[in-house]
Design an enzyme around this catalytic site. Sequence first.
Site, mmCIF file in Angstrom:
data_model
loop_
_atom_site.group_PDB
_atom_site.id
_atom_site.type_symbol
_atom_site.label_atom_id
_atom_site.label_comp_id
_atom_site.label_asym_id
_atom_site.label_seq_id
_atom_site.Cartn_x
_atom_site.Cartn_y
_atom_site.Cartn_z
ATOM 1 N N ASP A 158 -48.658 15.598 49.106
ATOM 2 C CA ASP A 158 -48.297 15.622 47.681
ATOM 3 C C ASP A 158 -47.508 16.858 47.281
ATOM 4 O OD1 ASP A 158 -49.903 13.283 47.423
ATOM 5 O OD2 ASP A 158 -51.655 14.590 47.408
ATOM 6 N N LYS A 185 -42.449 15.691 48.261
ATOM 7 C CA LYS A 185 -41.453 15.326 49.283
ATOM 8 C C LYS A 185 -40.501 14.244 48.811
ATOM 9 C CE LYS A 185 -44.794 14.481 52.187
ATOM 10 N NZ LYS A 185 -45.960 15.097 51.552
ATOM 11 N N ALA A 239 -49.323 7.149 52.136
ATOM 12 C CA ALA A 239 -48.427 8.082 51.453
ATOM 13 C C ALA A 239 -48.076 7.552 50.069
ATOM 14 C CB ALA A 239 -47.155 8.246 52.262
ATOM 15 N N GLY A 240 -47.684 8.447 49.193
ATOM 16 C CA GLY A 240 -47.213 8.026 47.879
ATOM 17 C C GLY A 240 -46.121 8.985 47.464
ATOM 18 N N HIS A 241 -44.884 8.575 47.633
ATOM 19 C CA HIS A 241 -43.770 9.457 47.298
ATOM 20 C C HIS A 241 -43.209 9.093 45.930
ATOM 21 C CE1 HIS A 241 -43.122 10.441 51.801
ATOM 22 N NE2 HIS A 241 -44.195 10.980 51.292
ATOM 23 N N THR A 242 -43.347 10.028 45.012
ATOM 24 C CA THR A 242 -42.926 9.754 43.637
ATOM 25 C C THR A 242 -41.533 10.309 43.385
ATOM 26 O OG1 THR A 242 -45.233 10.007 43.040
ATOM 27 C CG2 THR A 242 -43.654 9.985 41.226
ATOM 28 N N ARG A 290 -55.327 0.994 72.878
ATOM 29 C CA ARG A 290 -54.425 0.035 73.542
ATOM 30 C C ARG A 290 -54.766 -1.431 73.251
ATOM 31 N NH1 ARG A 290 -55.253 3.099 79.118
ATOM 32 N NH2 ARG A 290 -57.343 2.921 78.265
ATOM 33 N N GLN A 325 -47.795 12.645 54.097
ATOM 34 C CA GLN A 325 -48.980 13.519 54.073
ATOM 35 C C GLN A 325 -48.520 14.969 54.233
ATOM 36 O OE1 GLN A 325 -49.396 10.581 56.436
ATOM 37 N NE2 GLN A 325 -49.768 9.643 54.470
ATOM 38 N N SER A 364 -37.842 23.555 43.041
ATOM 39 C CA SER A 364 -37.902 22.443 42.107
ATOM 40 C C SER A 364 -38.578 22.922 40.829
ATOM 41 C CB SER A 364 -38.672 21.284 42.743
ATOM 42 O OG SER A 364 -38.873 20.292 41.790
#
Length: 421
Positions: A13, A16, A39-42, A143, A224, A410
Site C-alpha cells: 500500500d 505503487k 493486491a489493490g492498486h488505486t 507440484r 504487496q 507524491s
Amino acid sequence: MKIDVLLGLQWGDEGKGKIVDVLTPEYDIIARFQGGANAGHTLKFDGKKHVLHLIPSGVFRKNTKNIIGQGVVLDPLIFVKEIEALEKLGIDLTDRLYLDEKVNLITPGHRLLDALNEQSKGKNKIGSTLKGIGPAYTDKTARVGLKLFQTQKNNFNELYEKLKKEHLRIANSFDFEIDFNLEEEEAKWFEALEMLKKFKYINCENYIPEALKNGKKVLAEGAQGSLLDIDFGTYPFVTSSTTTVSGVCTGLGVAPSLIGDVYGISKTYTTRVGQGPFPTELDCEVGQYIREKGGEVGATTGRSRRCGWLDIVALNYACKVNGVTKLILTKADVLSGLEKIKIATKYQKGDETISYFPSEIEDVTPVYEELPGWQEDITQMQSFDELPDALKSYIKEIERITNLKVYLLSTGADRKSIIKF
Ligand code: IMP
C-alpha cells in the site's frame, strides 16, 4: 535495454498503482511478476478512483501492453470481473493484455482452504485477504497446482477433480465448517476460465528479452511490499510470494543481468494491514489523524490500516535487499498539519541499540529522531523549491540516512500531484 522494476519497500500500500500510472508513458510494456488479487492498486485521475487487483496498472494508457507473468497466481473469476469493469469504462484489453501460460490458477478450493486456515488460527490470524493466495502457492510448490497451459489439455477436468478431492480432504479435517458453496463457485469459475481464452497466452522468458532486444521499455510492477516477502519479510506475517526484486527473475523469466533501475516506493510514514509486528505503530491521536487524512483503508479488504511513523531501519533493509536505485516517497501531503514528525533511525533490542533489521522485530523498540512538522497544503506544489522548509529538511534527512536520492515525491492522490527532483 533492461527491464526496470517498481516495488514497495514497506508492508504494501505504498502507492505503487499511482506511481506506475505516472511512469507508464515512459514504458511500452508493464508486467506483474508475483502475487494475485490480494493486491489493490488505486489510481485516481479525472476525478475518479480506479482500483486494480490483478491486472497491471498500465491498462489506462492506450499504447501500453500489459503482461501477467508466470509468478502470479490468477483467479479467473476475479480476472473476468476486473476485465468487465474496465470494458464498462470503454477499455478493451483483448490486444493489450497477455497472460503467461505458466501462470498458476487459484481455484475455489484454494479460497475455501484460505478461509478455513485463517479461522483455525484464532487470534494468531495472519490477516490474509482470503483470496486463496497462500493455498495456491502451496500447491504450486507441492507440484500439484494447475497451470494455465493445462486448461488446454484433454485431461484438464481430471486434473481439476483430483486437486478438488485433495482440497476437500483437507477441508474435512478441520473440526468446524464455514459457509462456502463450492458447487456454485465452481460453476462460475469454469465459465470465467472460458473467457480467459480470448487473451493471448505467451511465455515471458521469450517475450520479454525479445521485446528488450527490440528496444522496448519494460517495467515490472510489484505487488504487496518487501516486508511481506515470503523470505525477507516479517515471517510468518507475510504473503506467499517473492515481493522483492529477485521475484522479477523467477516471475518473468528474465536474467539478473537484464535488470535495470529499481524504483523503491515508500510512504513518508508507515502503514500495515493485517497482523504482525509494527514497531513504529501509533496507537494514538496522531495515528488516527494519519489514517483519516490518508484514507488508510485497504483497497482489497476495506479494512482500516494500522498507521505509524516512518521506520528507516526497515526502509534501509528493504533498499538493500532490492538494490534500489531510485527512491520514491508518497503521500507527503498526509503529514501536513502535524506539529512534530518522528523517524525511527535505530531499534532498541534488549540491551543493544541496533541499526540493522533483525529476523525478529516483535521485541524491538524504535529510537526516534524528531523533526519539525509543516502546516501548508502541498498538493498543488510543483517543485522542490516550493515545498515548506520543514518538509525539505525531512526529505534531506531521509536521503542522508538511506544514502539514496529521492527521485519522485507524491504530494496527493491525483496523477498530477507529483514532483520530480
Ligand atoms: P495474503 O497474501 O492474502 O495471504 O495475506 C497475507 C498478509 O499480507 C496479510 O497481512 C495481508 O493483509 C497482507 N497483504 C496481502 N496483500 C497485500 C497488499 O496488496 N497490500 C498490503 N498488504 C497485503
